[in-house]
Design a protein around this motif. Structure first.
Motif, PDB file in Angstrom:
ATOM      1  N   VAL A 200       0.859  -1.183   0.000  1.00  0.00           N
ATOM      2  CA  VAL A 200       0.000   0.000   0.000  1.00  0.00           C
ATOM      3  C   VAL A 200       0.892   1.229   0.000  1.00  0.00           C
ATOM      4  O   VAL A 200       2.032   1.182   0.469  1.00  0.00           O
ATOM      5  CB  VAL A 200      -0.931   0.027   1.235  1.00  0.00           C
ATOM      6  N   ALA A 201       0.386   2.309  -0.558  1.00  0.00           N
ATOM      7  CA  ALA A 201       1.188   3.530  -0.652  1.00  0.00           C
ATOM      8  C   ALA A 201       1.383   4.157   0.718  1.00  0.00           C
ATOM      9  O   ALA A 201       0.509   4.101   1.586  1.00  0.00           O
ATOM     10  CB  ALA A 201       0.499   4.515  -1.596  1.00  0.00           C
ATOM     11  N   GLY A 202       2.564   4.762   0.913  1.00  0.00           N
ATOM     12  CA  GLY A 202       2.821   5.542   2.107  1.00  0.00           C
ATOM     13  C   GLY A 202       3.229   4.763   3.337  1.00  0.00           C
ATOM     14  O   GLY A 202       3.277   5.333   4.435  1.00  0.00           O
ATOM     15  N   VAL A 203       3.537   3.464   3.204  1.00  0.00           N
ATOM     16  CA  VAL A 203       3.954   2.692   4.381  1.00  0.00           C
ATOM     17  C   VAL A 203       5.405   3.011   4.723  1.00  0.00           C
ATOM     18  O   VAL A 203       6.179   3.487   3.890  1.00  0.00           O
ATOM     19  CB  VAL A 203       3.797   1.176   4.145  1.00  0.00           C
ATOM     20  N   SER A 204       5.796   2.739   5.957  1.00  0.00           N
ATOM     21  CA  SER A 204       7.158   3.010   6.391  1.00  0.00           C
ATOM     22  C   SER A 204       8.101   1.913   5.919  1.00  0.00           C
ATOM     23  O   SER A 204       7.676   0.822   5.523  1.00  0.00           O
ATOM     24  CB  SER A 204       7.217   3.111   7.925  1.00  0.00           C
ATOM     25  N   ASP A 205       9.401   2.209   5.994  1.00  0.00           N
ATOM     26  CA  ASP A 205      10.409   1.264   5.505  1.00  0.00           C
ATOM     27  C   ASP A 205      10.493  -0.008   6.332  1.00  0.00           C
ATOM     28  O   ASP A 205      11.046  -1.007   5.877  1.00  0.00           O
ATOM     29  CB  ASP A 205      11.796   1.936   5.497  1.00  0.00           C
ATOM     30  N   ASP A 206       9.949   0.008   7.542  1.00  0.00           N
ATOM     31  CA  ASP A 206      10.041  -1.183   8.385  1.00  0.00           C
ATOM     32  C   ASP A 206       8.897  -2.169   8.146  1.00  0.00           C
ATOM     33  O   ASP A 206       8.671  -3.088   8.941  1.00  0.00           O
ATOM     34  CB  ASP A 206      10.104  -0.805   9.865  1.00  0.00           C
ATOM     35  N   CYS A 207       8.170  -1.975   7.038  1.00  0.00           N
ATOM     36  CA  CYS A 207       7.085  -2.910   6.712  1.00  0.00           C
ATOM     37  C   CYS A 207       7.619  -4.257   6.229  1.00  0.00           C
ATOM     38  O   CYS A 207       6.897  -5.262   6.232  1.00  0.00           O
ATOM     39  CB  CYS A 207       6.160  -2.317   5.647  1.00  0.00           C
ATOM     40  N   TRP A 208       8.889  -4.312   5.822  1.00  0.00           N
ATOM     41  CA  TRP A 208       9.441  -5.515   5.210  1.00  0.00           C
ATOM     42  C   TRP A 208       9.727  -6.602   6.240  1.00  0.00           C
ATOM     43  O   TRP A 208      10.152  -6.318   7.355  1.00  0.00           O
ATOM     44  CB  TRP A 208      10.717  -5.175   4.431  1.00  0.00           C
ATOM     45  N   ARG A 209       9.482  -7.842   5.820  1.00  0.00           N
ATOM     46  CA  ARG A 209       9.795  -9.001   6.650  1.00  0.00           C
ATOM     47  C   ARG A 209      10.857  -9.811   5.896  1.00  0.00           C
ATOM     48  O   ARG A 209      10.586 -10.362   4.824  1.00  0.00           O
ATOM     49  CB  ARG A 209       8.548  -9.848   6.892  1.00  0.00           C
TER      50      ARG A 209
END
Length: 233
Positions: A200-209
């Protein structure tokens, strides 16, 4: 009556006993599982149709000696805290025994946090989605992914990375950190993978797993059960 002098040596009696053979078999099995190959039961549909629910596969634990997974490899790994697997079950002797049997044979549940996904990006590589035609990009070049099944909807000019709302296939460019791997399922619309929180647009960089290098169990190289789905990778 057999004399004491003609009796077999003690070491020979020990080596010939059934208990010794059982003990040796357990040791050999443990060494194989720890260092060579590990069976795994596929619990979810995230890798359909490459791997189906209930498939039994074997992960080669020697595949990455002196190296690491490459883009396109199918890998078994232990999911870290960022994957939000949940709190482990309370100790239960029966469940513990069944899980041990499953890990030894592949016919039953594997470790509670063990996942299987496809490597898309290795350390230092950049991954983004999508091109104008909806393709995933690795280091600026589109990936050919014939294995993808049930992809997320993408229609140029109607639902793509420039429209509002944008396609959930899209995510911003990211560089894979050191000793980490970006993992996606072949069943893109049905996979809880590295990118699932970032689409989704605008998520922070720490969304990654990320899958961590130390948590990689091995490379899947064969489906051995059911026989009708025998395949090598």
């Amino acid at each position: 009556m057999t004399s004491e002098a003609s009796a077999p040596p003690r070491w020979r009696r020990i080596l010939g006993s059934g208990w010794f053979h059982l003990f040796a078999a357990i040791i050999v099995t443990s060494l194989v599982l720890s260092f060579v190959a590990k069976p795994y039961w596929v619990p979810s549909g995230s890798m359909e149709q490459t791997l189906e629910v209930g498939d039994r596969v074997i992960a080669n634990r020697l595949a990455y000696l002196g190296s690491g997974p490459s883009s396109g490899d199918i890998v078994v790994f232990e999911a870290g805290p960022s994957w939000e697997i949940g709190v482990p079950d309370a100790p239960d002797p029966i469940r513990g025994a069944l899980r041990w049997v499953g890990e030894v044979t592949g016919f039953g549940p594997s470790g509670p946090h063990t996942l299987v996904k496809r490597v898309i990006g290795a350390p230092g590589q950049t991954v983004s989605c999508c091109t104008e035609s909806g393709a995933l990009m690795l280091d600026g070049a589109p990936l050919d992914e014939p294995y993808v099944y049930n992809d997320l909807r993408f229609e140029a000019g109607v639902l793509d990375c420039t429209t509002e709302p944008r396609s959930t296939r899209c995510f911003d460019e990211v560089t894979v950190p050191d000793a980490s791997y970006l993992m996606l399922g072949d069943n893109r619309a049905g996979s809880s993978d590295s990118a699932v929180l970032c689409r989704v647009a605008g998520v922070s960089d720490d969304c990654w797993r990320w899958a961590e290098r130390d948590d990689v169990v091995g490379k899947v190289f064969v489906t051995y059960w059911p026989f009708s789905r025998w395949a090598t990778f």
